[in-house]
Design a protein around this motif. Sequence first.
Motif, PDB file in Angstrom:
ATOM      1  N   SER A 103      -9.009  -3.294   5.488  1.00 17.17           N
ATOM      2  CA  SER A 103      -9.255  -4.594   6.114  1.00 17.17           C
ATOM      3  C   SER A 103     -10.517  -5.232   5.543  1.00 17.17           C
ATOM      4  CB  SER A 103      -9.376  -4.446   7.636  1.00 17.17           C
ATOM      5  OG  SER A 103     -10.438  -3.570   7.979  1.00 17.17           O
TER       6      SER A 103
ATOM      7  N   ASP B 146     -10.375 -18.065   8.339  1.00 24.97           N
ATOM      8  CA  ASP B 146      -8.906 -18.111   8.383  1.00 24.97           C
ATOM      9  C   ASP B 146      -8.261 -16.985   7.576  1.00 24.97           C
ATOM     10  OD1 ASP B 146      -8.872 -20.403   9.991  1.00 24.97           O
ATOM     11  OD2 ASP B 146      -9.084 -21.713   8.253  1.00 24.97           O
ATOM     12  N   SER B 147      -8.866 -15.814   7.645  1.00 28.94           N
ATOM     13  CA  SER B 147      -8.312 -14.646   6.963  1.00 28.94           C
ATOM     14  C   SER B 147      -7.280 -13.965   7.865  1.00 28.94           C
ATOM     15  CB  SER B 147      -9.424 -13.643   6.622  1.00 28.94           C
ATOM     16  OG  SER B 147      -8.883 -12.425   6.138  1.00 28.94           O
ATOM     17  N   THR B 148      -6.293 -13.359   7.262  1.00 31.24           N
ATOM     18  CA  THR B 148      -5.292 -12.615   8.038  1.00 31.24           C
ATOM     19  C   THR B 148      -5.761 -11.192   8.312  1.00 31.24           C
ATOM     20  OG1 THR B 148      -4.171 -11.940   5.986  1.00 31.24           O
ATOM     21  CG2 THR B 148      -3.377 -13.937   7.069  1.00 31.24           C
ATOM     22  N   SER B 149      -6.846 -10.783   7.689  1.00 29.66           N
ATOM     23  CA  SER B 149      -7.364  -9.433   7.859  1.00 29.66           C
ATOM     24  C   SER B 149      -8.058  -9.294   9.210  1.00 29.66           C
ATOM     25  CB  SER B 149      -8.357  -9.110   6.736  1.00 29.66           C
ATOM     26  OG  SER B 149      -8.837  -7.786   6.855  1.00 29.66           O
TER      27      SER B 149
ATOM     28  N   LYS C  34     -12.933 -16.133  -2.342  1.00 34.10           N
ATOM     29  CA  LYS C  34     -12.060 -17.233  -2.763  1.00 34.10           C
ATOM     30  C   LYS C  34     -12.533 -18.592  -2.242  1.00 34.10           C
ATOM     31  CE  LYS C  34      -7.783 -14.475  -2.853  1.00 34.10           C
ATOM     32  NZ  LYS C  34      -6.483 -14.263  -2.153  1.00 34.10           N
TER      33      LYS C  34
ATOM     34  N   LYS D 291     -12.194 -10.154  -0.389  1.00 37.29           N
ATOM     35  CA  LYS D 291     -11.430 -10.989  -1.327  1.00 37.29           C
ATOM     36  C   LYS D 291     -11.293 -12.412  -0.798  1.00 37.29           C
ATOM     37  CE  LYS D 291      -8.639  -7.194  -3.214  1.00 37.29           C
ATOM     38  NZ  LYS D 291      -7.271  -6.614  -3.278  1.00 37.29           N
ATOM     39  N   ASP D 292     -11.005 -12.526   0.504  1.00 39.44           N
ATOM     40  CA  ASP D 292     -10.819 -13.851   1.103  1.00 39.44           C
ATOM     41  C   ASP D 292     -12.117 -14.658   1.102  1.00 39.44           C
ATOM     42  OD1 ASP D 292      -8.165 -13.285   1.527  1.00 39.44           O
ATOM     43  OD2 ASP D 292      -8.447 -12.630   3.599  1.00 39.44           O
ATOM     44  N   VAL D 293     -13.232 -13.987   1.345  1.00 38.28           N
ATOM     45  CA  VAL D 293     -14.533 -14.670   1.318  1.00 38.28           C
ATOM     46  C   VAL D 293     -14.838 -15.166  -0.094  1.00 38.28           C
ATOM     47  CG1 VAL D 293     -17.042 -14.313   1.467  1.00 38.28           C
ATOM     48  CG2 VAL D 293     -15.559 -13.504   3.302  1.00 38.28           C
TER      49      VAL D 293
ATOM     50  N   SER E  43     -13.624 -13.046  10.180  1.00 42.83           N
ATOM     51  CA  SER E  43     -12.257 -13.194   9.695  1.00 42.83           C
ATOM     52  C   SER E  43     -11.599 -14.465  10.239  1.00 42.83           C
ATOM     53  CB  SER E  43     -11.430 -11.970  10.097  1.00 42.83           C
ATOM     54  OG  SER E  43     -10.071 -12.144   9.765  1.00 42.83           O
TER      55      SER E  43
ATOM     56  N   GLN F 146      -9.847  -6.640   1.991  1.00 42.53           N
ATOM     57  CA  GLN F 146      -9.115  -7.906   2.045  1.00 42.53           C
ATOM     58  C   GLN F 146     -10.029  -9.044   2.485  1.00 42.53           C
ATOM     59  OE1 GLN F 146      -5.859  -8.568   1.041  1.00 42.53           O
ATOM     60  NE2 GLN F 146      -6.679 -10.659   1.286  1.00 42.53           N
ATOM     61  N   LEU F 147     -10.872  -8.770   3.472  1.00 46.00           N
ATOM     62  CA  LEU F 147     -11.806  -9.798   3.944  1.00 46.00           C
ATOM     63  C   LEU F 147     -12.743 -10.226   2.823  1.00 46.00           C
ATOM     64  CD1 LEU F 147     -12.886 -11.428   6.403  1.00 46.00           C
ATOM     65  CD2 LEU F 147     -14.509  -9.556   6.772  1.00 46.00           C
TER      66      LEU F 147
END
Length: 272
Positions: free
Chosen positions: A98, A82-85, A108, A104-106, A78, A101-102
């Motif tokens: 969590s 630079d994920s907020t999760s 992107k 989804k961030d990956v 995370s 969300q992680l």
Amino acid sequence: MKNVSKIAAGAAALTIALSLIGCASKEPVNKTTKQEKAQKEIKIELTFLQNECNRLINKEEDAEKTFQSYKNDFNLLSTSIDSTSKVTEMGNNELQESFDQLEKDVNKLSGKEFLKAYKKYTSAKTIYQVTMMENIHSILESTNGTEDKDLGVTFFYNHIHSTQEDINKDIKPTLNNIQNGPIYKLALVQDELQKHRDNFSKKQLEQLETATQAFKGSLNAQLIKVNSYKNTIKNPYTRSSFSNEEAEKDIEARTYLTDFESDLGIINPDIY
């Protein structure tokens, strides 16, 4: 002969041009390959985290031990992207939310971002700060010879005027608190160090391993000292009877830890 010379010159020029084109095209290819490798490694780690998350939710094994390792692995990835999760507590809803969300961030991330994230993910500094530093500093407080944090010293001052019966009654709970507190945290640190040892230089590895062994010696000295007060003929708290072993080990650990963190560019005044 002139035609032969022209042909030879043309061939030489063509060779040079092709070699320049080859050099120019090689760098983007290598860069693309590195980005693809970085993306593959991060996706592999994401799949691993999904499996571990499912095991925790389904309580397939020792949840507490698995969670500590999972939390470090999750927060390392995370932080790297630079994920907020972040994972802080072991609750089924939090674990799944969590992770979602992680993921989804990956997904992107661009190629360049994957490469940047992977470099951070395999950085000794990031690994240490995310997976070990909090526990290390907590252990440091547990061996610094002051009340409240150092359970051996706290036990000493709490029983200066105690009867032997009261001393004996409080020995086992104190030993359990040392075992389940700083000694347990030290085991977690050593597990993480073993897991990520290939990401540290030889010097860094020696510094951190020496520091953790010194911490272990200091904590063992606490256990021995507290246990030694059981059934003594004379109340040991009429004088300061602590040996210097705990303090010596603490100083050794602090020295190596200071050098280690300084090498990584981490400045923590509390260590000095």
